[in-house]
Design a protein around this motif. Sequence first.
Motif, PDB file in Angstrom:
ATOM      1  N   THR A  93      -3.302 -11.189  -1.186  1.00  0.00           N
ATOM      2  CA  THR A  93      -2.494 -10.892   0.113  1.00  0.00           C
ATOM      3  C   THR A  93      -3.198 -11.714   1.148  1.00  0.00           C
ATOM      4  O   THR A  93      -4.383 -12.063   1.087  1.00  0.00           O
ATOM      5  CB  THR A  93      -2.987  -9.258   0.711  1.00  0.00           C
ATOM      6  N   SER A 153       1.835  -5.489  -5.738  1.00  0.00           N
ATOM      7  CA  SER A 153       0.486  -5.954  -5.990  1.00  0.00           C
ATOM      8  C   SER A 153       0.299  -7.557  -6.138  1.00  0.00           C
ATOM      9  O   SER A 153       1.296  -7.922  -6.091  1.00  0.00           O
ATOM     10  CB  SER A 153       0.025  -5.491  -7.465  1.00  0.00           C
ATOM     11  N   HIS A 178      -9.296  -6.421   1.720  1.00  0.00           N
ATOM     12  CA  HIS A 178      -8.625  -7.397   2.528  1.00  0.00           C
ATOM     13  C   HIS A 178      -9.567  -7.549   3.689  1.00  0.00           C
ATOM     14  O   HIS A 178      -9.817  -6.717   4.311  1.00  0.00           O
ATOM     15  CB  HIS A 178      -7.367  -7.065   2.726  1.00  0.00           C
ATOM     16  N   VAL A 230      -1.508   1.807   3.688  1.00  0.00           N
ATOM     17  CA  VAL A 230      -2.443   1.477   2.712  1.00  0.00           C
ATOM     18  C   VAL A 230      -3.659   2.198   3.403  1.00  0.00           C
ATOM     19  O   VAL A 230      -4.550   3.160   2.623  1.00  0.00           O
ATOM     20  CB  VAL A 230      -2.908  -0.060   2.764  1.00  0.00           C
ATOM     21  N   VAL A 264      -3.829   3.559  -4.826  1.00  0.00           N
ATOM     22  CA  VAL A 264      -3.903   2.418  -3.798  1.00  0.00           C
ATOM     23  C   VAL A 264      -5.272   1.683  -4.160  1.00  0.00           C
ATOM     24  O   VAL A 264      -6.312   2.564  -4.237  1.00  0.00           O
ATOM     25  CB  VAL A 264      -3.718   2.788  -2.505  1.00  0.00           C
ATOM     26  N   MET A 280      -4.354  -6.347  -3.088  1.00  0.00           N
ATOM     27  CA  MET A 280      -3.876  -5.136  -2.946  1.00  0.00           C
ATOM     28  C   MET A 280      -3.053  -4.761  -4.262  1.00  0.00           C
ATOM     29  O   MET A 280      -2.246  -5.494  -4.623  1.00  0.00           O
ATOM     30  CB  MET A 280      -2.938  -5.084  -1.610  1.00  0.00           C
ATOM     31  N   ALA A 314      -7.151  -1.645  -2.343  1.00  0.00           N
ATOM     32  CA  ALA A 314      -7.070  -2.822  -1.286  1.00  0.00           C
ATOM     33  C   ALA A 314      -8.339  -2.976  -0.787  1.00  0.00           C
ATOM     34  O   ALA A 314      -9.012  -2.318  -0.432  1.00  0.00           O
ATOM     35  CB  ALA A 314      -6.120  -2.289  -0.115  1.00  0.00           C
TER      36      ALA A 314
END
Length: 334
Positions: free
Chosen positions: A155, A152, A109, A194, A105, A125, A107
């Motif tokens: 986002t 992917s 964000h 996540v 993972v 992500m 991410a």
Amino acid sequence: MKNQAKKFVALLLCTGLVASVAALSACGDGRGAILIEGDFSTEATAEQRAEVLEKVSSFSQHDMFEVEGESTSRNVRMYSDGVIGMEMSASQEGMSMNYSMDMDVRADHTITIASEQDVRGSGTMSFAMGMNVQISGAGADSMNENMEMSFSGNTYNDVSYMYIDGSMSVTASGQSATQDGKFKMDFNSIFDQVMGETSDLSMLLPHINGDGAAMFIDEGTTTKLKISFDKNAWLEIYGSALENVAGDISAATEQLLDAMQFNCFDLYFELDADGALLGYGTDIDASVDTTVTVEGVSVQVYLGMDMSSWLVNTDRAAGQLPTDLDSYEDANML
């Protein structure tokens, strides 16, 4: 013999559960990052510890998304980066079982909250997970189940959905599908996948005053804390949950922990001058490759992880949401 096969499955799953819960939360030298930096060379005094514990004991992840007053807003960075890998195998009386799982993972964000209903977020992500279970042998119900899922892209989020402008791929029951496009999924579901249980402070807070938790403090304009758990604390935190699911597996748990290359299991906090939560994160770096015995069955286990997860305040606001969110397809309908 079917009952024996079920027992094998339970043994593999309980061993896997020990491994997977360890991966729920990387110690600055691996993949990921430490987002609450400070001078953590000074261990908190008993007085400081008591004062801090009174402040943090009631914190939850929801505190990171609260705003006060109509003219205030808050920007929260949601960051998770790392890998987890597990492999387990066992055999007895002509039957064999193999289980493997891997997750990757990345991410980053940011969510801007102006009010309970005025929420927007933007970032990137990449999430991939695969799992395989094989059972074979005389008298056993054969099984070879493989599942892979990934998504992917860029986002975005509002109060209800996480929107992905990129690609999704799913493999299950021998069928595969990959699609580029624009998708939406329930925000809470994506958040849980996540961030994992690293964002659930209720699992950790009851243990931060235990013998297996050392607290280090950096007092300045803000107060920064680093709480380092030892292996015994890790066992105390997760052992009861495992036993609730799989029964008495304390012997196997001890074997895993004895063989583990355990570098750290750290929890960080940052508080403002009034004691309000500005951010927190968890960090773990560990691996194990050994054979454990569960109810007389020898189980080969590999586990490797390097994972870092954070929710922290940031001065940078989320970007504006696209104007075509209504056109994003519900991922559950694909």
